[in-house]
Design an enzyme around this catalytic site. Structure first.
Site, PDB file in Angstrom:
ATOM      1  N   LYS A 105       0.848  -1.203   0.000  1.00  0.00           N
ATOM      2  CA  LYS A 105       0.000   0.000   0.000  1.00  0.00           C
ATOM      3  C   LYS A 105       0.880   1.248   0.000  1.00  0.00           C
ATOM      4  O   LYS A 105       1.873   1.305   0.737  1.00  0.00           O
ATOM      5  CB  LYS A 105      -0.871  -0.051   1.255  1.00  0.00           C
ATOM      6  CG  LYS A 105      -2.014   0.928   1.282  1.00  0.00           C
ATOM      7  CD  LYS A 105      -2.844   0.696   2.557  1.00  0.00           C
ATOM      8  CE  LYS A 105      -4.097   1.531   2.573  1.00  0.00           C
ATOM      9  NZ  LYS A 105      -4.900   1.274   3.795  1.00  0.00           N
TER      10      LYS A 105
ATOM     11  N   SER B 177      -9.528   0.428   2.801  1.00  0.00           N
ATOM     12  CA  SER B 177      -8.736   1.350   2.047  1.00  0.00           C
ATOM     13  C   SER B 177      -7.549   0.692   1.315  1.00  0.00           C
ATOM     14  O   SER B 177      -6.979   1.316   0.417  1.00  0.00           O
ATOM     15  CB  SER B 177      -8.191   2.434   2.992  1.00  0.00           C
ATOM     16  OG  SER B 177      -7.318   1.876   3.931  1.00  0.00           O
TER      17      SER B 177
ATOM     18  N   SER C  78      -9.748  -2.236   6.549  1.00  0.00           N
ATOM     19  CA  SER C  78      -9.022  -1.872   5.326  1.00  0.00           C
ATOM     20  C   SER C  78      -8.120  -2.946   4.758  1.00  0.00           C
ATOM     21  O   SER C  78      -7.689  -2.840   3.611  1.00  0.00           O
ATOM     22  CB  SER C  78      -8.212  -0.597   5.572  1.00  0.00           C
ATOM     23  OG  SER C  78      -9.061   0.522   5.628  1.00  0.00           O
TER      24      SER C  78
END
Lengths: 534, 534
Positions: free
Chosen positions: B134, B209, B233
């Site tokens: 990420k 996310s 997430s």
């Protein structure tokens, strides 16, 4: 009008204490020490209330007592009575208790004896150990006010988790003990019970905030004590009164069932810890509690069992002072003495240059009161009781901040922790030996400097306090004529050293370990103590 | 004027991405799927970019790959190229990457091969495993903006601690991945790179996310992914894209070196966790990281090693829905399917009545944004980039509170945690099997309901997500004609279920364990998965 209200409310708590005292164990007035007699340790014997056997019992540590009870040499009832007598005398001299619970404890002691008689076994690792507990810790159906007059009506619905753990291990509870207003003084005075005194020198504080515990353990009114520590509140009293103490790493010991203004503050957590009369008793206490897996009820605790351990071949960093306030001459002397002993014994010793303690102090002050002290003020204002000078002093550091500012300080705190830890590793230092305070116990109302203890709360490192075996001897510990202050705080703290005022006050060492390595720290302290004290 | 500023700044990041793509591995335009083709999983093969061997490699889990490399059957370079090719195609179809780092990763892969050639040994437990990460996680000398345009100029001074741990274990990093604006959507869209798509159905979100990670693992662009989870997430993207994911207990995995608005918020901590293609890979990842004792650098971590374990004879509580929003028909169907399989296999299964999730949801919403979302707004306003609808939706829950209110909620949170834990014990439930979301991946921009994942963040329980093996089949998962809404949220969530819209979207299970028992939870999930999927 307001004055009457808080006074009458305070009287309720005072009456409970008064009624709980066994007057038959009080020292007759004609046997009380004279005003000139500041060290009252001798009174345990001189009062003539305790038998020789009872004196011997109260001078045995918890581990020793459990061994004797397990061998059938002593009964729990006998042990309880011995400590209850000594606690009664101790309270008369030192004003350390908030409530005696002797009848209930005796009842429990008899049950233990019956169990032992029947089975030949002790009920648990703390079988029959009389424990004194700081007032802020809950006992079912008893009031808990944390020295706030406004909270005197609060009755606890159940025992604190730690108390339940200790009871299950066989402990007995005969006395609850005093704490200062706001529980944010390294001193012990409040509007309800007044001032608690130091058994080695009545003109000095027993420390705080677990000051009643300091007096209790110093005078040996209990075999173990339970205090709380957010800035030194276990360690200062232990050090000032010649006892032992541990501030464990946060989230190891149970906390559930303690009353504190500002509950939910997590930037620097308050933690419960033991005061004892030996280092092995700290180990005994911690193991007895953590073996019960308190994290199964209080889920915020970290589920790491107490792993009693050996620790050999370590390097001790000596922090002579913290770079902010230099120590008093007797403290320097015992450090010097200890270091020489360690060197003679072949322990690797290096100097520990303190790392930015002033910066740490600023973060600590801010994080102890991020609500600007509102929660404390609210508890004070609810009754209208007068705010004491040391409360004002502490709240003086309280600056209200917003959430974002609190977060920034949390980040700062973590950075400081990481830096400190890495420095210890880089320098190859396993433990830090340092003072617990600038000197011995200060005079009442003058304990202003917390940083020798509070820095380790900020860093969340386990810290063990143990006595040097020496007290202040004014004849050999003169004022330092060569002293040059580094700053105003340093000057103010050094000015407080007037040798004659501190006669007989115990001097203590503090040993600091690494995060979550509480067991190793206690184990290393045992070795260090053995070497220094022979 | 402001518009120009943020656009030109965003362009810097877009250019970095564009330049990092290996165009020779892009699918020729004539081979791209038609607009009607929503499920693009087949494209990995159909594109004709990957060889059969490369397809096989990318469909092997990390554990299998390391075994092959350790046996000398495959080279790290070969593995890296296979995943890099697939990632390039994946990005073309799904827009999941923020930056490729293929040349550097190839360089490292060659070093690994040379080491293996020379010694016959792999360098560590993740030897040659290509990992996608990420974007918010730091790589030395690379920009890190966390999807905030204003932060695009920030260059990371060093690798995040987790990245260093993974590198030391032998991992390779070939691609960084997309995240939504504010990183507070269960969706994946921002002003810099735009929207990331779900490989099983382009009309649906990959979740968020860590949405780029969902797409990455779903399309098998990496053997392992690194995401972060504060409300779901890691788990929502894993579930929505047919992958596996773990939200570990807080303070176990390293966090140092991640950019997030509102750093220092500790009431509900964000944590890094793996997305994988098998449950054993979660175990491999966790062990590889925690064996390196990250707490020696990031001292706020709890020093508990990863203890790979077996877990047998457990009781599974089935939470059919959370009492706030009922699940969609296909989710109910796979739960029903799974429960029957477990019962057939003799696993003890009981119904789990959710305990006050609505109350938990309120505490969670308040504690995720105690600063009123100011830190997030500040990061958005600094560039003037438009605020997206799901950001507005999330910030809608943000009510600024003062320190005392935050503390009260911390106490409430702990009470809720304790109650939940005790209830699990009283009911004899070891693990809870439940949905990860009301249904399969929602349509873009419609992921409003977090509570199936966020409740476990509040409770700080380890949560493992794994695929059911089933996707939504509109033909057998009709709208529930008998549905009766319990409340407005329930109605709104159920109304979103239009079977045809969700074709092929994966359906996942979530298994919840007890605080700090992450290892047992992963071990139990392995057994449960084996039973359900055969």
């Amino acid at each position: 009008m307001i004055r009457e209200t808080w006074e009458s409310k305070a009287q309720i708590a005072r009456d409970i204490l008064a009624k709980s005292i066994k007057t038959e164990w009080l020292v007759p007035v004609d046997k009380l020490p004279g005003n000139h007699q500041l060290n009252v340790i001798f009174m345990a014997r001189e009062a003539g209330i305790l038998t020789e056997q009872e004196l011997k019992i109260t001078e045995t540590d918890a581990t020793g007592l459990v061994e004797s009870m397990a061998a059938g040499e002593v009964k729990a009832e006998e042990v309880l009575i011995a400590f209850a007598k000594r606690a009664t005398i101790g309270h008369q001299l030192l004003n350390f208790a908030t409530e005696f619970m002797i009848d209930e404890a005796l009842e429990e002691a008899k049950k233990l004896d019956a169990y032992f008689h029947k089975t030949g076994n002790i009920v648990g690792p703390l079988h029959g150990v009389p424990i004194s507990v700081k007032e802020m810790v809950h006992f079912k159906d008893r009031r808990c006010h944390t020295a706030y007059v406004a909270w005197i009506d609060r009755v606890s619905p159940e025992d604190a988790l730690l108390i339940r753990n200790l009871k299950k291990a066989g402990a007995l509870f005969h006395v609850r003990t005093n704490e200062p207003q706001t529980v944010m003084h390294l001193d012990c005075n409040n509007n309800i019970y007044g001032r608690t005194l130091n058994p080695y020198n009545l003109n000095l504080t027993p420390g705080g905030s677990s000051g009643g515990e300091g007096a209790s353990l110093g005078f040996r009114c209990a075999a173990i004590g339970v205090g709380s520590d957010i800035g030194g509140s276990v360690r200062a009293p232990a050090a000032f009164c010649g006892a032992y103490g541990l501030r464990p790493t946060m989230l190891r010991n149970p906390w559930k069932g303690v009353s504190l203004a500002g509950e939910g503050q997590e930037s620097i957590r308050c933690t419960l810890g033991p005061l004892t009369n030996s280092l092995r008793d700290i180990d005994l206490f911690q193991k007895s509690v953590l073996d019960q897996e308190p994290w199964e009820e209080e889920t915020s605790l970290v589920p790491i069992p107490w792993r009693t351990t050996e620790r050999k071949d370590f390097v001790v960093g000596i922090m002579w002072n913290d770079g902010v306030a230099q120590t008093h001459p007797p403290m320097r002397r015992i450090l010097d003495y200890g270091v020489n002993k360690l060197k003679e014994a072949g322990v690797k010793v290096v100097d520990w240059e303190p790392f930015e303690h002033a910066r740490g102090g600023k973060i600590t002050q801010a994080l102890l009161f991020p609500d600007g002290g509102k929660s404390i003020r609210k508890a004070l204002e609810a009754s209208g009781e007068p705010i004491m000078p040391l409360s004002k002093f502490a709240l003086n550091y309280a600056k209200e901040m917003n959430i974002a500012e609190n977060w920034e300080l949390n980040v700062e705190r973590d950075k400081f922790r990481d830096q400190y830890h890495i420095l210890m590793k880089e320098r190859g230092v396993d433990f830090i030996l340092c003072p617990t305070f600038v000197g011995a116990a200060p005079e009442h109302g003058t304990a202003h400097y917390w940083l020798y203890t509070s820095i380790w709360n900020l860093l969340d490192l386990p810290a063990v306090v143990f006595p040097s075996g020496f007290g202040v001897d004014p004849e050999i510990n003169a004022v330092d004529g060569n002293f040059r202050p580094m700053n105003d705080i340093d000057k103010a703290e050094q000015m407080k050293y007037v040798p004659g005022k501190f006669r007989d006050a115990p001097l203590a060492y503090q040993l600091i370990g690494k995060h979550f390595r509480d067991e190793e720290t206690v184990a290393a302290a045992q070795i260090v103590e053995r070497i220094i004290r022979g």
